[in-house]
Design a protein around this motif. Structure first.
Motif, short mmCIF file in Angstrom:
data_model
loop_
_atom_site.label_atom_id
_atom_site.label_comp_id
_atom_site.label_asym_id
_atom_site.label_seq_id
_atom_site.Cartn_x
_atom_site.Cartn_y
_atom_site.Cartn_z
N SER A 100 0.82 -1.21 0.00
CA SER A 100 0.00 0.00 0.00
C SER A 100 0.86 1.26 0.00
O SER A 100 1.95 1.29 0.58
CB SER A 100 -0.92 0.01 1.22
N ASN A 101 0.34 2.30 -0.62
CA ASN A 101 1.09 3.55 -0.75
C ASN A 101 1.39 4.21 0.59
O ASN A 101 2.34 4.99 0.70
CB ASN A 101 0.33 4.54 -1.63
N ASP A 102 0.57 3.90 1.60
CA ASP A 102 0.77 4.57 2.90
C ASP A 102 1.72 3.80 3.81
O ASP A 102 1.93 4.18 4.96
CB ASP A 102 -0.57 4.79 3.60
N ILE A 103 2.32 2.73 3.31
CA ILE A 103 3.25 1.94 4.13
C ILE A 103 4.67 2.43 3.88
O ILE A 103 5.16 2.41 2.76
CB ILE A 103 3.12 0.45 3.81
N LYS A 104 5.34 2.85 4.97
CA LYS A 104 6.66 3.47 4.88
C LYS A 104 7.76 2.64 5.53
O LYS A 104 8.89 3.10 5.64
CB LYS A 104 6.62 4.86 5.52
N ARG A 105 7.42 1.43 5.95
CA ARG A 105 8.40 0.56 6.62
C ARG A 105 8.36 -0.81 5.96
O ARG A 105 7.29 -1.42 5.88
CB ARG A 105 8.08 0.45 8.11
N VAL A 106 9.51 -1.29 5.50
CA VAL A 106 9.60 -2.56 4.77
C VAL A 106 10.46 -3.52 5.56
O VAL A 106 11.60 -3.19 5.95
CB VAL A 106 10.18 -2.33 3.36
N LEU A 107 9.94 -4.73 5.80
CA LEU A 107 10.65 -5.77 6.52
C LEU A 107 10.87 -6.94 5.57
O LEU A 107 9.89 -7.48 5.02
CB LEU A 107 9.86 -6.23 7.75
N LEU A 108 12.11 -7.34 5.36
CA LEU A 108 12.44 -8.36 4.38
C LEU A 108 12.74 -9.71 5.03
O LEU A 108 13.65 -9.82 5.87
CB LEU A 108 13.66 -7.93 3.55
N HIS A 109 11.96 -10.72 4.63
CA HIS A 109 12.26 -12.10 5.01
C HIS A 109 13.12 -12.70 3.92
O HIS A 109 12.68 -12.93 2.80
CB HIS A 109 10.97 -12.90 5.17
N THR A 110 14.39 -12.92 4.23
CA THR A 110 15.36 -13.38 3.24
C THR A 110 15.52 -14.90 3.31
O THR A 110 14.85 -15.59 4.09
CB THR A 110 16.73 -12.71 3.47
N SER A 111 16.46 -15.42 2.54
CA SER A 111 16.73 -16.85 2.51
C SER A 111 17.58 -17.32 3.68
O SER A 111 17.84 -18.52 3.81
CB SER A 111 17.42 -17.23 1.19
N LEU A 112 18.02 -16.41 4.53
CA LEU A 112 18.88 -16.77 5.65
C LEU A 112 18.06 -17.45 6.75
O LEU A 112 17.16 -16.83 7.31
CB LEU A 112 19.57 -15.53 6.23
N LEU A 134 13.58 2.41 -2.75
CA LEU A 134 12.74 2.50 -1.56
C LEU A 134 12.39 3.95 -1.22
O LEU A 134 11.27 4.26 -0.82
CB LEU A 134 13.45 1.84 -0.37
N GLN A 135 13.35 4.85 -1.40
CA GLN A 135 13.08 6.26 -1.15
C GLN A 135 11.96 6.77 -2.06
O GLN A 135 11.08 7.53 -1.61
CB GLN A 135 14.33 7.09 -1.35
N ALA A 136 11.97 6.33 -3.31
CA ALA A 136 10.93 6.75 -4.26
C ALA A 136 9.55 6.26 -3.83
O ALA A 136 8.53 6.87 -4.19
CB ALA A 136 11.26 6.25 -5.66
N GLN A 137 9.51 5.17 -3.06
CA GLN A 137 8.24 4.66 -2.54
C GLN A 137 7.86 5.31 -1.21
O GLN A 137 6.83 4.97 -0.62
CB GLN A 137 8.31 3.14 -2.34
N GLY A 138 8.69 6.21 -0.73
CA GLY A 138 8.41 6.88 0.54
C GLY A 138 8.83 6.10 1.77
O GLY A 138 8.44 6.44 2.89
N VAL A 139 9.65 5.06 1.60
CA VAL A 139 10.06 4.21 2.72
C VAL A 139 11.07 4.95 3.61
O VAL A 139 12.01 5.58 3.11
CB VAL A 139 10.66 2.89 2.20
N VAL A 140 10.87 4.83 4.93
CA VAL A 140 11.77 5.51 5.88
C VAL A 140 12.51 4.52 6.78
O VAL A 140 13.41 4.91 7.53
CB VAL A 140 10.99 6.51 6.77
N LEU A 141 12.12 3.22 6.73
CA LEU A 141 12.78 2.22 7.56
C LEU A 141 12.84 0.90 6.80
O LEU A 141 11.84 0.45 6.23
CB LEU A 141 12.00 2.00 8.86
N LEU A 142 14.04 0.28 6.79
CA LEU A 142 14.21 -1.05 6.22
C LEU A 142 14.63 -2.00 7.33
O LEU A 142 15.63 -1.78 8.00
CB LEU A 142 15.27 -1.05 5.12
N GLY A 143 13.85 -3.07 7.48
CA GLY A 143 14.19 -4.11 8.44
C GLY A 143 14.55 -5.40 7.73
O GLY A 143 13.95 -5.73 6.71
#
Length: 217
Positions: A100-112, A134-143
């Motif tokens: 969603s456009n209003d989500i500014k925090r992305v948490l990545l489940h990787t292969s680890l 990510l900045q272009a999507q408005g993201v402010v936090l990457l987990g």
């Protein structure tokens, strides 16, 4: 109401630490038998133990310390994305995801595979080109569910610097192996440690909408 899910690594004397860094140690320094009233514990630890945030000061001498960071990026709507099908995570991979456009925090489940008691020898590769995307999507936090957004032997920390340059704060060592992809409310507040380069956090999430197929458009 949906229940909160703890996605932070539990701190214990068995938790893995960055090679050469200070391990976590908890000990009881005074017992109720000794004080006749309370137990008193003591901890010794690196600030980059378990689930933690990196302040820009961690990798930049002029970067902000933990107490200088805003709180808002660590609280609010987040999306858990599954990128475990590849060991190279770049802007092209993330561009295939929907949230969603209003989500500014992305948490990545990787292969680890996430094992809090073992420090991994290698990590999936996070390409620095994810930062401008990510900045272009408005993201402010990457987990991420890894101990670092860069390789353990990296000296230039290119992904750390790229994320910081594009206004994205870093949250590391999440437990996401059993978390369904989808949208959540996140709370992952660092401790108010003056002058610090990082801080352990208690990261929790709560579903805010039903699971969706976010792995592709």
């Amino acid at each position: 109401m949906a229940q909160w899910i703890d996605i932070s690594q539990p701190l214990s004397n068995q938790i893995a630490h960055w090679p050469g860094d200070t391990p976590f140690q908890y000990q009881l320094t005074a017992s109720m038998v000794e004080t006749n009233s309370v137990n008193i514990g003591n901890i010794q630890t690196s600030l980059h133990i378990g689930t933690h945030i990196d302040a820009p000061y961690h990798f930049s001498k002029n970067g902000k310390t933990v107490d200088q960071l805003p709180l808002e990026p660590y609280i609010g709507k987040a999306v858990v994305l599954d990128v475990s099908r590849t060991d190279i995570i770049n802007a092209a991979v993330l561009s295939q995801m929907n949230w969603s456009n209003d989500i500014k925090r992305v948490l990545l489940h990787t292969s680890l595979p996430n094992n809090p008691t073992r420090f991994p020898e290698a990590l999936p590769y996070l390409d620095p080109d994810i930062a401008p995307f990510l900045q272009a999507q408005g993201v402010v936090l990457l987990g991420v569910d890894m101990p670092s957004v860069d390789a353990p032997d990296s000296k230039d920390l290119s992904t750390h610097h790229a994320l910081s340059k594009h206004g994205i704060l870093i949250l590391e060592n999440l437990l996401l192996d059993t978390v369904p992809i989808g949208e959540y409310e996140l709370i992952a507040l660092p401790l108010a440690i003056q002058g610090a380069d990082g801080s352990p956090v208690r990261a929790v999430i709560r579903p805010i909408k039903k699971e969706e197929k976010l792995h592709g458009k």
